[in-house]
Write a protein that holds these residues in place. Structure first.
Motif, PDB file in Angstrom:
ATOM      1  N   THR A 188      38.866 -26.516  63.709  1.00  0.00           N
ATOM      2  CA  THR A 188      38.274 -25.498  64.665  1.00  0.00           C
ATOM      3  C   THR A 188      38.500 -24.409  64.096  1.00  0.00           C
ATOM      4  OG1 THR A 188      38.105 -25.076  67.145  1.00  0.00           O
ATOM      5  CG2 THR A 188      40.447 -25.590  65.931  1.00  0.00           C
ATOM      6  N   ASP A 189      37.514 -23.427  64.842  1.00  0.00           N
ATOM      7  CA  ASP A 189      37.568 -22.089  64.367  1.00  0.00           C
ATOM      8  C   ASP A 189      38.986 -21.512  64.462  1.00  0.00           C
ATOM      9  OD1 ASP A 189      34.973 -22.255  63.603  1.00  0.00           O
ATOM     10  OD2 ASP A 189      34.339 -21.151  65.344  1.00  0.00           O
ATOM     11  N   LEU A 190      39.802 -20.944  63.430  1.00  0.00           N
ATOM     12  CA  LEU A 190      40.868 -20.584  63.171  1.00  0.00           C
ATOM     13  C   LEU A 190      41.058 -19.219  62.703  1.00  0.00           C
ATOM     14  CD1 LEU A 190      42.422 -23.801  61.866  1.00  0.00           C
ATOM     15  CD2 LEU A 190      42.781 -23.099  64.222  1.00  0.00           C
ATOM     16  N   ILE A 191      42.176 -18.459  63.397  1.00  0.00           N
ATOM     17  CA  ILE A 191      42.407 -17.199  62.670  1.00  0.00           C
ATOM     18  C   ILE A 191      43.797 -17.600  61.738  1.00  0.00           C
ATOM     19  CG2 ILE A 191      42.971 -14.838  62.717  1.00  0.00           C
ATOM     20  CD1 ILE A 191      41.231 -14.900  65.345  1.00  0.00           C
TER      21      ILE A 191
ATOM     22  N   GLU B 164      31.948 -25.229  53.684  1.00  0.00           N
ATOM     23  CA  GLU B 164      32.131 -26.165  54.764  1.00  0.00           C
ATOM     24  C   GLU B 164      31.751 -27.540  54.432  1.00  0.00           C
ATOM     25  OE1 GLU B 164      30.962 -27.050  59.640  1.00  0.00           O
ATOM     26  OE2 GLU B 164      30.196 -25.202  58.289  1.00  0.00           O
ATOM     27  N   ASP B 165      30.884 -27.790  53.492  1.00  0.00           N
ATOM     28  CA  ASP B 165      30.322 -29.072  52.995  1.00  0.00           C
ATOM     29  C   ASP B 165      30.955 -29.454  51.562  1.00  0.00           C
ATOM     30  OD1 ASP B 165      29.178 -27.241  51.347  1.00  0.00           O
ATOM     31  OD2 ASP B 165      27.147 -27.908  51.536  1.00  0.00           O
ATOM     32  N   SER B 166      32.154 -29.016  51.218  1.00  0.00           N
ATOM     33  CA  SER B 166      32.865 -29.471  50.042  1.00  0.00           C
ATOM     34  C   SER B 166      33.480 -30.918  50.231  1.00  0.00           C
ATOM     35  CB  SER B 166      33.922 -28.457  49.767  1.00  0.00           C
ATOM     36  OG  SER B 166      33.188 -27.101  49.353  1.00  0.00           O
ATOM     37  N   HIS B 167      33.147 -31.574  49.167  1.00  0.00           N
ATOM     38  CA  HIS B 167      33.879 -32.906  49.336  1.00  0.00           C
ATOM     39  C   HIS B 167      35.324 -32.998  48.676  1.00  0.00           C
ATOM     40  CE1 HIS B 167      34.577 -37.113  49.764  1.00  0.00           C
ATOM     41  NE2 HIS B 167      34.674 -37.309  48.723  1.00  0.00           N
ATOM     42  N   ILE B 168      36.300 -33.169  49.503  1.00  0.00           N
ATOM     43  CA  ILE B 168      37.670 -32.871  48.750  1.00  0.00           C
ATOM     44  C   ILE B 168      38.441 -34.150  49.162  1.00  0.00           C
ATOM     45  CG2 ILE B 168      39.973 -31.816  48.384  1.00  0.00           C
ATOM     46  CD1 ILE B 168      38.427 -29.353  49.008  1.00  0.00           C
TER      47      ILE B 168
END
Length: 576
Positions: free
Chosen positions: A147-150, A178-182
């Motif tokens: 989720t969106d985090l600080i 965001e779309d990086s595959h790790i």
């Protein structure tokens, strides 16, 4: 990322949507430990950090260290003041300063996830202590925000004790698209000095992952614990009465080749390798000069000067290479690892299934002629099918076979076996069912029955030691130990269903006389069965000992010494 090594990093994350509602919801270590059933999450099934509302905030995707802390606070000004260092930089003040622009109230003592922090809780005094971090230069943890985090991260400035190696250095933070595959993975290091080798999916993963999400790390691979449609108990019964297929690709495989291959193996193995014929195998041990078991496995002879050693540990290769170098032998030890994936086809119907799909050339042993610990080179269906090595071996105590193939052939072999096995009710099996079968069969396992301070006889592996051999490494020590044995491996049975953990103490009256090495509930015997190492004075059949639960004295479970293996002691099922 720990740039220079041995540097701790205090981390915290807050939910952005909660802050917008004037609520602080951040990583809660107590909630997290409860949800993941452990000290901290790791890549795999239990991989998330949670907040006070039990909502997941972050998923741990990769971890090259596997040693962190969620018990201690971030260091505070008071931490240093009490030790004579007023005004010392500290993580709690750093976190408060970083969070201040977001309207987050400062805290004198921040809870935090202390990455790379090497803490220990003493099991006797229950005190929390710390030592130098295990992290090496370039070690890291990768997390995925759910989720969106600080988030805030601080390189711990502690330079008054060993936690940062007495020398605080930088922590590097990298943010991915965001779309990086790790892929999920943890580090596997065959030896302490090895470079990081990240766990990966096996050659069969695209098939097994459709059937379960329950995977655990097995050396450098993710392998299934159990399958959703069956569960461990059903898989156990299918193996006992039908046929199962199991991904065993984490097994270590080494080819030992060269004109001195037999000489090397004769020096290192506890069996007489001179007697081993082509297309035959033998269960053997590799021991240290003190007689302790370094590794166990099955050695197959492929030709006059080529052998394949299928074992549990990379320590085998280290020992073989060291001995070859010492004696200046002309031999090569080649590690195949997961480049040669393998399957176990186990159960009473395994031969019937394989007879539908196994083709052998006229110069190779047929399936029917591959006896216990035999091997052959085979193909799927006909002379043009996928090639594989077929052995009559396994870790279940049942009639069974193992298939060793090239990575490129793995899925075709899996699919063919599954299709041919439908008429026999074939079922995939995971490691939980395998553990039940292993213990019932009285098969010893590294880290349980044998550890670095246990010799071959104490581990119950005397049957694999040929003392008629003139020499093998460890023979002199084992011969000495035979004259005055102190401990032996026995079986125990209890009336109840409680399963004691490894190393649970065993008592007679108030004296400890042994430890549990492995235990499980046996569906066939309808009781708990235990493998235990016990003082020889209390090892006679029907002797009664007590399993010391809790602190060893508050709760005792009576157990009776019995034979081991618990089922089929003559191995008649495997020999059929």
């Amino acid at each position: 990322m720990d740039v220079e090594g041995r540097q701790c990093s205090d981390f915290m994350a807050m939910r952005k949507d909660a802050l917008q509602e004037n609520k602080e919801r951040y990583i809660d270590s107590t909630v997290t430990r409860s949800m993941v059933h452990g000290a901290y999450p790791r890549p795999g099934l239990y991989n998330k950090f949670f907040d006070q509302d039990m909502q997941p905030l972050l998923e741990v995707v990769q971890d090259t260290v596997g040693r962190h802390d969620t018990f201690a606070l971030a260091c505070t000004a008071r931490t240093y003041e009490e030790q004579g260092f007023p005004g010392h930089l500290n993580c709690s003040d750093n976190i408060s300063a970083a969070y201040s622009p977001y309207g987050i109230e400062p805290k004198k003592a921040w809870p935090a996830i202390n990455f790379f922090f090497n803490s220990t809780i003493d099991p006797n005094s229950h005190q929390l202590s710390s030592e130098e971090a295990w992290s090496r230069p370039g070690d890291y943890v990768v997390m995925k925000a759910l989720t969106d985090l600080i988030c805030v991260n601080t390189a711990c400035p502690d330079d008054i004790d060993p936690v940062n190696g007495w020398n605080p250095t930088d922590i590097h933070v990298r943010v991915y698209n965001e779309d990086s595959h790790i892929p999920k993975s943890i580090v596997h290091r065959p030896y302490v000095e090895s470079e990081a080798n990240m766990t990966k999916e096996s050659a069969f993963h695209s098939r097994t992952s459709k059937l379960t999400n329950s995977f655990s790390v097995a050396r450098d691979l993710w392998l299934a614990d159990h399958y959703d449609a069956t569960g461990a108990i059903d898989e156990y019964w299918y193996c006992s009465q039908g046929v199962t297929i199991q991904d065993m690709s984490s097994l270590r495989k080494y080819d030992i080749a060269g004109t001195d291959a037999e000489k090397l193996l004769q020096l290192c193995m506890t069996r007489d390798i001179h007697k081993l014929s082509i297309n035959r195998g033998v269960y053997s041990l590799i021991c240290s000069d003190t007689g302790y078991v370094i590794d166990d496995g099955t050695l197959f002879r492929l030709s006059n000067h080529v052998f394949r050693w299928c074992c549990g540990s990379e320590e085998s290769a280290r020992q073989l290479k060291a001995v070859a170098e010492k004696y200046k032998l002309i031999v090569w030890v080649k590690g195949l690892w997961s480049s040669m994936p393998n399957l176990a086809i186990q159960g009473t119907k395994s031969r019937d299934l394989l007879s539908k799909i196994v083709f052998t050339q006229p110069n190779r042993p047929t399936l029917e002629n591959v006896k216990w610990f035999g091997s052959t080179i085979a193909r799927l269906n006909d002379r043009n099918g996928e090639s594989f090595m077929l052995t009559r071996s396994g870790f279940t105590g049942e009639l069974g076979y193992e298939i060793f193939c090239d990575h490129s052939s793995a899925l075709k072999i899996w699919d063919t076996i599954m299709e041919a096995g439908q008429e026999f009710g074939i079922t995939p099996m995971g490691n939980e069912a395998l553990e039940m079968k292993r213990i019932e069969a009285g098969l010893m396992s590294a880290g349980a029955e044998f550890t670095p301070d246990v010799d071959a006889f104490e581990a119950g592996l005397g049957f694999a030691v040929d003392m008629k051999k003139d020499y093998f490494i460890g023979r002199d020590a084992l011969e000495r130990n035979m004259l005055a044995p102190k401990k032996v491996l026995v079986g125990l049975k209890t009336e109840g269903t409680e399963i004691p953990s490894h190393n649970t103490p065993l008592f007679v009256d108030h004296q400890q006389v042994g430890v549990v090495t492995s235990a499980t509930y046996s569906p066939t015997l309808a009781c708990t069965i235990i493998m235990a190492r016990i003082a020889i004075e209390h090892s006679t059949l029907d002797s009664v000992v007590e399993i010391g639960c809790l602190d060893g004295h508050i709760k005792r479970i009576p157990a009776r010494v019995t034979g081991c293996p618990f089922i089929d002691p003559k191995r008649e099922k495997a020999r059929i």
